[in-house]
Design a protein around this motif. Structure first.
Motif, PDB file in Angstrom:
ATOM      1  N   ALA A   1       0.845  -1.196   0.000  1.00  0.00           N
ATOM      2  CA  ALA A   1       0.000   0.000   0.000  1.00  0.00           C
ATOM      3  C   ALA A   1       0.877   1.241   0.000  1.00  0.00           C
ATOM      4  CB  ALA A   1      -0.914  -0.003   1.221  1.00  0.00           C
ATOM      5  N   VAL A   2       0.441   2.265  -0.756  1.00  0.00           N
ATOM      6  CA  VAL A   2       1.147   3.546  -0.809  1.00  0.00           C
ATOM      7  C   VAL A   2       0.099   4.653  -0.812  1.00  0.00           C
ATOM      8  CG1 VAL A   2       3.174   2.676  -2.052  1.00  0.00           C
ATOM      9  CG2 VAL A   2       1.204   3.502  -3.348  1.00  0.00           C
ATOM     10  N   SER A   3       0.546   5.891  -0.629  1.00  0.00           N
ATOM     11  CA  SER A   3      -0.369   7.026  -0.745  1.00  0.00           C
ATOM     12  C   SER A   3      -0.040   7.770  -2.040  1.00  0.00           C
ATOM     13  CB  SER A   3      -0.216   7.969   0.443  1.00  0.00           C
ATOM     14  OG  SER A   3       1.033   8.640   0.357  1.00  0.00           O
ATOM     15  N   ALA A   4      -0.912   8.672  -2.431  1.00  0.00           N
ATOM     16  CA  ALA A   4      -0.726   9.415  -3.682  1.00  0.00           C
ATOM     17  C   ALA A   4       0.621  10.129  -3.728  1.00  0.00           C
ATOM     18  CB  ALA A   4      -1.865  10.421  -3.856  1.00  0.00           C
ATOM     19  N   ARG A   5       1.063  10.668  -2.588  1.00  0.00           N
ATOM     20  CA  ARG A   5       2.317  11.423  -2.570  1.00  0.00           C
ATOM     21  C   ARG A   5       3.526  10.540  -2.892  1.00  0.00           C
ATOM     22  NH1 ARG A   5       2.869  16.426  -1.251  1.00  0.00           N
ATOM     23  NH2 ARG A   5       0.864  16.537  -0.173  1.00  0.00           N
ATOM     24  N   ALA A   6       3.400   9.250  -2.617  1.00  0.00           N
ATOM     25  CA  ALA A   6       4.517   8.330  -2.868  1.00  0.00           C
ATOM     26  C   ALA A   6       4.572   7.849  -4.315  1.00  0.00           C
ATOM     27  CB  ALA A   6       4.416   7.120  -1.939  1.00  0.00           C
ATOM     28  N   VAL A   7       3.519   8.128  -5.078  1.00  0.00           N
ATOM     29  CA  VAL A   7       3.456   7.644  -6.465  1.00  0.00           C
ATOM     30  C   VAL A   7       4.245   8.601  -7.347  1.00  0.00           C
ATOM     31  CG1 VAL A   7       1.935   7.066  -8.390  1.00  0.00           C
ATOM     32  CG2 VAL A   7       1.242   6.526  -6.060  1.00  0.00           C
ATOM     33  N   THR A   8       5.511   8.271  -7.573  1.00  0.00           N
ATOM     34  CA  THR A   8       6.439   9.126  -8.308  1.00  0.00           C
ATOM     35  C   THR A   8       7.148   8.315  -9.391  1.00  0.00           C
ATOM     36  OG1 THR A   8       8.261   8.569  -6.818  1.00  0.00           O
ATOM     37  CG2 THR A   8       6.893  10.487  -6.208  1.00  0.00           C
ATOM     38  N   PRO A   9       7.777   8.994 -10.359  1.00  0.00           N
ATOM     39  CA  PRO A   9       8.579   8.273 -11.354  1.00  0.00           C
ATOM     40  C   PRO A   9       9.681   7.440 -10.700  1.00  0.00           C
ATOM     41  CG  PRO A   9       8.194  10.515 -12.096  1.00  0.00           C
ATOM     42  CD  PRO A   9       7.684  10.435 -10.687  1.00  0.00           C
ATOM     43  N   GLU A  10      10.203   7.932  -9.570  1.00  0.00           N
ATOM     44  CA  GLU A  10      11.263   7.186  -8.876  1.00  0.00           C
ATOM     45  C   GLU A  10      10.743   5.855  -8.339  1.00  0.00           C
ATOM     46  OE1 GLU A  10      12.254  11.169  -9.532  1.00  0.00           O
ATOM     47  OE2 GLU A  10      10.572  10.469  -8.282  1.00  0.00           O
ATOM     48  N   LEU A  11       9.504   5.858  -7.816  1.00  0.00           N
ATOM     49  CA  LEU A  11       8.929   4.617  -7.313  1.00  0.00           C
ATOM     50  C   LEU A  11       8.713   3.637  -8.470  1.00  0.00           C
ATOM     51  CD1 LEU A  11       7.690   2.901  -5.047  1.00  0.00           C
ATOM     52  CD2 LEU A  11       5.491   4.006  -5.528  1.00  0.00           C
TER      53      LEU A  11
END
Length: 613
Positions: free
Chosen positions: A495-505
């Motif tokens: 599980a992740v939050s919207a803020r963690a959804v990045t190109p790096e992830l």
């Protein structure tokens, strides 16, 4: 007294985020049980990897000592001695003989992407050896699958002394017997399931034949052709064939073909296949192959290709030639040396693919209505069999695939021709072996022809046998289907939050790729995110935006969801908080990168006990 371990109760894993039933009727499961979670922790500590990546690796059964090799799969480490494949030595020697003697070789390939890439790879190698091979790709409608007597006679008449079949031939008893009668040597390089009876040929290379112990049954035909050519190169090296004037060809330079054929044929991305696709994607990113570059350009693929691009953007265009156009267009594109001509062929394949979509959508709507009527309100039937006159035989496999996805059970779509013969394709669900059932139906006289894999099969039957075929499948597979569909589960990797959804992830998770059959793409959950925007876009897709509790926004897309359970659930819950499950993809537009959440399921959060006022 302590009870024995076997008597201890086994605790069922909890539903992920408490989702026992999503809005599309799925049970969400954590992909990791307690042992898997411990394995993920050990991977983090030993290899200093991010926790989410470690969870993905543990969820795919990667042993702690195999992590480095999994993250960088190499062909050198994973490629076994080719001679471990039954009759590979005989095949390599016969193809080497043809190169040394300058023989006329005929290549007979299948009309799909695996067949096209296999044919192109073998033809490229033979041309490098100084030969000018004939290539025959059968017309799907007029010739059907695999070698046929008329085509074999035609190749013999053109002077072929060696016939090599790729991605077909294992079940072609009579056509290959005719080739032998005409004086041709025959080598079969195929990966389809084999029965006890095999054709009489010089060599039949198929890791799925009953007497093969190589463990390479997961390879697509194009991967098997590459392994065969490794053996041929070695044989020619030992004979002193290679020289400064004719250097040994670099097989690894042709991994573009192997990656495309492997992904498009839905071969499991495990072992050697992962290495083939991982390195093939690197080769495609160099854009140094004229045919593949033209294909990427016409598909408007701007960024670096990923495995799913091969399956959903490039593969369908190569396939379009075999489905509704000229069967050899895909091979011609992959062998073309002139960039202008390659662009012309790619544009024609793109046009045919658009035409194919229109034909497919009309047949799909008709097949869906027939399936709904058959299943009924009681949700009966283990296997869907739809058939109609007027359907194009080139799209029945795609229609069957859509039916399987929509109704979560094996499905067949059969095109009935004016002469009373039907040709069709079936697609299966995990745990139900369609190829085995089809081969038995042939043996029982229900089908005229048939064969394939566990997950896909092709059939030819008389119209009057249709009801018997339906009844046979229901009887043979209903129990397997019931067990496979017992629990409709979605496995979540974390599980992740919207803020963690990045190109790096996305880049971090892609280290565990390439993803596809056998190595599923990581599925992440966004817990309790508000759906702040939902609108239809393109061909039945939904464009979405979700907001987390801290105000961060993530863009999403739900492909082909309009009119389906998922699309209906999203549109009915605009503005609501939802648990969202999906995968990450990087959308590249005008040089900018942004992450998109590809939504596969949604659920409403448990609101807890109601307050009595």
């Amino acid at each position: 007294m302590t009870p024995p371990a076997t008597a201890l109760p086994v605790e069922a894993p909890q539903a992920f985020l408490g989702v026992a039933r999503s809005l599309t009727d799925k049970l969400w499961r954590d992909r990791l049980d307690a042992r898997g979670a411990a394995q993920a922790l050990a991977i983090v500590q030993r290899h200093q990897l991010p926790e989410l990546l470690a969870r993905v690796l543990a969820g795919r059964g990667v042993d702690i000592d195999a992590v480095a090799d999994f993250l960088d799969p190499t062909i050198r480490k994973l490629l076994p001695d080719p001679f471990t494949v039954t009759e590979m030595e005989a095949a390599a020697k016969r193809i080497a003989d043809a190169a040394v003697k300058g023989e006329k070789v005929a290549i007979f390939g299948d009309y799909d992407v695996d067949g096209a890439t296999s044919s192109a790879l073998l033809a490229w190698h033979l041309r490098h050896c100084g030969l000018d091979p004939l290539i025959h790709i059968p017309d799907r409608i007029f010739e059907g699958y695999g070698p046929n007597v008329e085509a074999v006679r035609g190749l013999a008449a053109k002077g072929a002394t060696l016939l090599v079949t790729v991605d077909c031939g294992t079940t072609s008893i009579e056509p290959l017997a005719e080739a032998k009668r005409l004086g041709m040597s025959v080598v079969v390089i195929d990966h389809h399931q084999a029965g006890a009876e095999l054709p009489e040929v010089d060599a039949l290379v198929n890791p799925n034949r009953l007497d093969d112990l190589s463990g390479l049954g997961h390879l697509a035909a194009v991967g098997l052709v590459l392994v065969t050519l490794v053996a041929v190169n070695r044989e020619l090296r030992q004979r002193g064939f290679w020289s400064a004037e004719m250097p040994e060809p670099d097989l690894l330079g042709m991994l573009h073909h192997v990656a495309l054929g492997t992904v498009a044929d839905v071969a499991p991305l495990i072992g050697l296949n992962r290495a083939f696709v991982a390195k093939g994607l690197i080769a495609m990113r160099r854009r140094d192959h004229i045919g593949h570059t033209a294909l990427m350009d016409v598909a408007r693929l701007n960024g670096p290709p990923e495995a799913w691009h091969l399956g959903f953007m490039l593969g369908p265009r190569v396939n379009a030639g075999g489905r509704i156009g000229r069967a050899d267009l895909g091979v011609r594109l992959l062998l073309e040396g002139d960039s202008v001509e390659a662009a012309r062929i790619a544009a024609e394949l793109d046009r045919l693919n658009s035409e194919r979509r229109v034909i497919e959508q009309a047949a799909e709507a008709q097949a869906e209505a027939e399936a709904l009527a058959s299943i009924g309100l009681e949700d009966k039937l283990g296997v869907i069999v739809t058939a109609s006159e007027g359907w194009h035989p080139g799209v029945v496999g795609l229609v069957a695939s859509r039916l399987k996805e929509k109704f979560s059970r094996p499905a067949f779509a059969i095109a009935l021709e004016p002469g009373g013969i039907g040709t069709g394709s079936g697609r299966s669900i995990a745990g139900v072996d369609l190829g085995k059932a089809v081969r038995q139906a042939v043996a029982d006289g229900i089908l005229l022809k048939g064969g394939g894999h566990a997950m896909a099969a092709g059939v030819t039957l008389r119209k009057e046998k249709l009801a018997e075929f339906r009844a046979y499948l229901e009887n043979a597979l209903a129990q397997d289907v019931a067990e496979a569909r017992h629990v409709n589960e979605l496995y979540i990797d974390g599980a992740v939050s919207a803020r963690a959804v990045t190109p790096e992830l996305a880049t971090t998770l892609n280290r565990a790729g390439p993803f596809g059959s056998g190595n599923p793409e990581p599925v992440l959950a966004l817990p309790a995110h508000q759906l702040v925007f939902a609108d239809e876009v393109g061909q039945a897709h939904l464009r979405l935006r979700f907001k987390s509790g801290d105000g961060a926004i993530v863009n999403g897309i739900a492909f082909r969801s309009v009119g389906q359970k998922l699309g209906n659930a999203l549109l009915a819950n605009r503005g609501q908080q939802m648990h969202v499950a999906g995968s990450l993809s990087v959308d590249r537009y005008q040089g900018a990168e942004r992450v998109q959440f590809r939504v596969v399921d949604v659920a409403l959060p448990d609101q807890g006990p109601s307050v009595i006022r």
